[in-house]
Design an enzyme around this catalytic site. Structure first.
Site, short mmCIF file in Angstrom:
data_model
loop_
_atom_site.label_atom_id
_atom_site.label_comp_id
_atom_site.label_asym_id
_atom_site.label_seq_id
_atom_site.Cartn_x
_atom_site.Cartn_y
_atom_site.Cartn_z
N TYR A 137 56.90 -37.04 -40.19
CA TYR A 137 58.35 -36.86 -40.34
C TYR A 137 58.76 -35.58 -39.64
O TYR A 137 58.17 -34.51 -39.88
CB TYR A 137 58.71 -36.79 -41.82
CG TYR A 137 60.19 -36.57 -42.09
CD1 TYR A 137 60.63 -35.42 -42.75
CD2 TYR A 137 61.14 -37.51 -41.70
CE1 TYR A 137 61.99 -35.22 -43.00
CE2 TYR A 137 62.50 -37.32 -41.95
CZ TYR A 137 62.92 -36.17 -42.60
OH TYR A 137 64.25 -35.97 -42.84
N LYS B 27 59.94 -24.01 -44.53
CA LYS B 27 59.42 -24.01 -45.91
C LYS B 27 58.82 -22.67 -46.35
O LYS B 27 59.57 -21.75 -46.65
CB LYS B 27 58.43 -25.18 -46.07
CG LYS B 27 59.16 -26.54 -45.92
CD LYS B 27 58.45 -27.69 -46.51
CE LYS B 27 59.29 -28.96 -46.35
NZ LYS B 27 58.75 -30.09 -47.12
N ASP C 8 54.48 -29.45 -35.45
CA ASP C 8 55.49 -29.34 -36.49
C ASP C 8 54.77 -28.78 -37.73
O ASP C 8 54.15 -29.53 -38.48
CB ASP C 8 56.09 -30.72 -36.76
CG ASP C 8 57.07 -30.68 -37.92
OD1 ASP C 8 57.77 -31.69 -38.12
OD2 ASP C 8 57.13 -29.65 -38.62
C1 LIG Z 1 56.84 -31.88 -41.44
C2 LIG Z 1 58.32 -31.79 -41.57
C3 LIG Z 1 58.96 -31.95 -42.79
O1 LIG Z 1 58.21 -32.20 -43.88
C4 LIG Z 1 60.38 -31.86 -42.87
C5 LIG Z 1 61.07 -32.02 -44.09
N1 LIG Z 1 60.43 -32.49 -45.17
C6 LIG Z 1 60.95 -33.06 -46.21
C7 LIG Z 1 62.33 -33.25 -46.40
C8 LIG Z 1 62.81 -33.57 -47.62
C9 LIG Z 1 64.26 -33.76 -47.82
O2 LIG Z 1 64.99 -33.82 -46.78
O3 LIG Z 1 64.71 -33.82 -48.99
C10 LIG Z 1 61.91 -33.70 -48.78
C11 LIG Z 1 60.55 -34.22 -48.40
O4 LIG Z 1 60.64 -35.60 -48.15
C12 LIG Z 1 59.97 -33.58 -47.19
O5 LIG Z 1 59.06 -32.55 -47.57
C13 LIG Z 1 61.10 -31.60 -41.67
C14 LIG Z 1 62.63 -31.50 -41.64
O6 LIG Z 1 62.99 -30.28 -42.20
P1 LIG Z 1 64.45 -30.15 -42.87
O7 LIG Z 1 64.43 -31.05 -44.09
O8 LIG Z 1 64.56 -28.69 -43.24
O9 LIG Z 1 65.46 -30.58 -41.87
C15 LIG Z 1 60.43 -31.44 -40.49
N2 LIG Z 1 59.06 -31.54 -40.45
#
Ligand SMILES: CC1=C(O)/C(=C\N=C2/C=C(C(=O)O)C[C@@H](O)[C@@H]2O)C(COP(=O)(O)O)=CN1
Ligand SMILES: Cc1ncc(COP(=O)(O)O)c(C=O)c1O
Length: 427
Positions: free
Chosen positions: A150, A272, A244
């Site tokens: 993702y 994160k 990523d």
């Molecule tokens: C490897 C990776 C991610 O895990 C990612 C975001 N992860 C999550 C987003 C969630 C959400 O939008 O509520 C929760 C989880 O599904 C996931 O950890 C993103 C996107 O980051 P963002 O949500 O800050 O736009 C990019 N790369």
């Protein structure tokens, strides 16, 4: 990212709170991921350390931890006090600040592949910009991705796991049909497929983009030699290798997966843990790779990008990471203890849990006794049963557990005991 609302009922009192929310917030959430898997997600009131408190005042040990940013636990004073102080003296001016320098220097010191960077507000934003930069640097447009990885919800990266050949499909309604015209996808750890793509498209590839440890489809570590293969093929073809590390950065090691596995990408995306729970991301690499932005020829912007509060969060979080020489040894030991106790709980209930772990990020999924495959509905029932006993993890087995320095071994024992009791109850 799959998963539909199941028929598993949430506790009624929580459902009432959620129904009110849903009246004015579409779907009751501001991210689809929070509403996946159960009829009504837990509605939280507050969080501290390794615990969340729900709207009914119930306290639960949390293994989801806001999806990973809180490596020191919720409301860590070393981070929150620093950010609170910044809010009191102006946190958004639209001007550069010495905190940008402090934060960026810490990232560059800790992450092997980063000499220079840009800050952004989210992983999605940072990935959009990193991919656009790779296209600017190479003059090519094609990007190779991996199934289940993702990279946020932008138009050219939100895609299905299933492919037509090497072509994923746009995932969400409203995406333009051509959204995936410049995106290829193969299976994670499928070296033969990677070789085939380079054979056919090597000269067209701008970038190969991956989570160096897959953590959005359960946890799946890179196969031995696989990251090295990506590094070698991208280097010889003129494509950029983009890691990523939104999840793995400062999580699986101080320098992220690139330090843990000894493979340094051309561009790195971080978020994160870097911000300790505050909305901030970054993308960076060698000065040469960042030159189009350094010369303001390529484009990246954002009113809130690199705001002073976010910079204070990065500076405080990474200063703490840097100050604790035993941090990742401690997290590895905690993760190993948790993995062992989870397996013991499954054995006690004569059930099987699929457990896959890298350091303090671990996926735990209930499997079907008949097939051995992950049982999503059974997992949701298990999650609701555990939630009712004071332990929270995400109802979708794709979403891993994130441990922190706030989790004690006693917390892990409680999680294991609750798992064992709940497994015995869940058919
Ligand atoms: C490897 C990776 C991610 O895990 C990612 C975001 N992860 C999550 C987003 C969630 C959400 O939008 O509520 C929760 C989880 O599904 C996931 O950890 C993103 C996107 O980051 P963002 O949500 O800050 O736009 C990019 N790369
Ligand atoms: C009208 C308008 N739309 C969108 C944006 C982009 O917002 P952000 O900078 O938060 O990405 C801006 C930023 O200045 C804007 O002025």
């Amino acid at each position: 990212m799959t998963g539909t609302i199941s028929d598993v009922q949430a506790p009624q009192s929580n459902k009432t709170a959620y129904d009110g929310l849903r009246d004015v917030v579409a779907g009751g959430v501001s991210s689809n991921m929070r509403a996946r898997g159960v009829a009504a997600p837990l509605v939280v009131d507050s969080a501290a350390g390794a615990r969340i408190r729900d709207v009914e005042g119930n306290e639960l040990i949390d293994a989801n931890m806001g999806y990973g940013p809180h490596i020191f636990g919720y409301a860590d004073r070393d981070v929150t006090e620093h950010v609170a102080a910044r809010f009191r003296c102006g946190h958004l001016t639209g001007l550069p600040h010495r905190l940008d320098h402090e934060a960026a220097e810490l990232v560059a010191e800790l992450v092997p592949g980063v000499e220079q960077l840009r800050f952004a507000n989210s992983g999605t934003e940072a990935l959009m910009s990193a991919v656009r930069l790779a296209r600017a640097l190479t003059g090519r447009t094609l990007v190779l991705t991996f199934g289940g990885h993702y990279h946020g919800w932008s138009e050219t990266l939100l895609r299905t796991r299933e492919c037509d050949g090497y072509r994923p499909r746009p995932l969400a309604p409203g995406m333009i049909p051509e959204a995936m015209a410049h995106t290829l996808q193969v299976g994670w750890n499928d070296a033969a497929a990677v070789e085939a793509v380079f054979e056919e498209h090597g000269g067209e590839l701008a970038a190969v983009l991956c989570e160096p440890v897959l953590a959005n489809a359960g946890v799946v570590a890179p196969a031995p030699g696989f990251l090295e293969l990506l590094r070698e093929r991208t280097r010889s073809s003129g494509a950029l290798l983009v890691f990523d590390e939104v999840i793995t950065g400062f999580r699986v090691s101080r320098g992220g997966a690139q330090e843990l596995y000894g493979v340094v990408p051309d561009l790195t995306v971080l978020s994160k843990v870097m911000g300790g729970g505050f909305p901030v991301a970054a993308f960076g690499g060698p000065r040469q790779a960042m030159k189009p932005l350094a010369q303001l020829e390529a484009f990246h912007a954002g009113v809130y990008a690199g705001n002073h509060a976010a910079m204070a969060a990065v500076a405080a979080s990474l200063a703490k990471v840097r100050s604790l020489p035993g941090l990742y040894t401690e997290l590895e030991a905690l993760g190993a203890y948790a993995e062992a106790r989870v397996h013991e709980a499954a054995a006690a209930a004569q059930r099987t849990l699929q457990v896959r772990r890298v350091g303090s990020v671990m996926s735990v999924a209930l499997t079907s006794p008949a097939t051995g495959a992950v049982d999503p509905d059974g997992h949701r029932r298990l999650q609701i049963a555990c939630q009712g006993r004071g332990v929270y993890f995400h109802p979708i087995p794709d979403e891993p557990w994130f441990l922190s320095t706030a989790h004690t071994r006693s917390d892990i024992d409680t999680i294991a005991d609750v798992l064992a009791e709940s497994l015995a109850e869940v058919c």
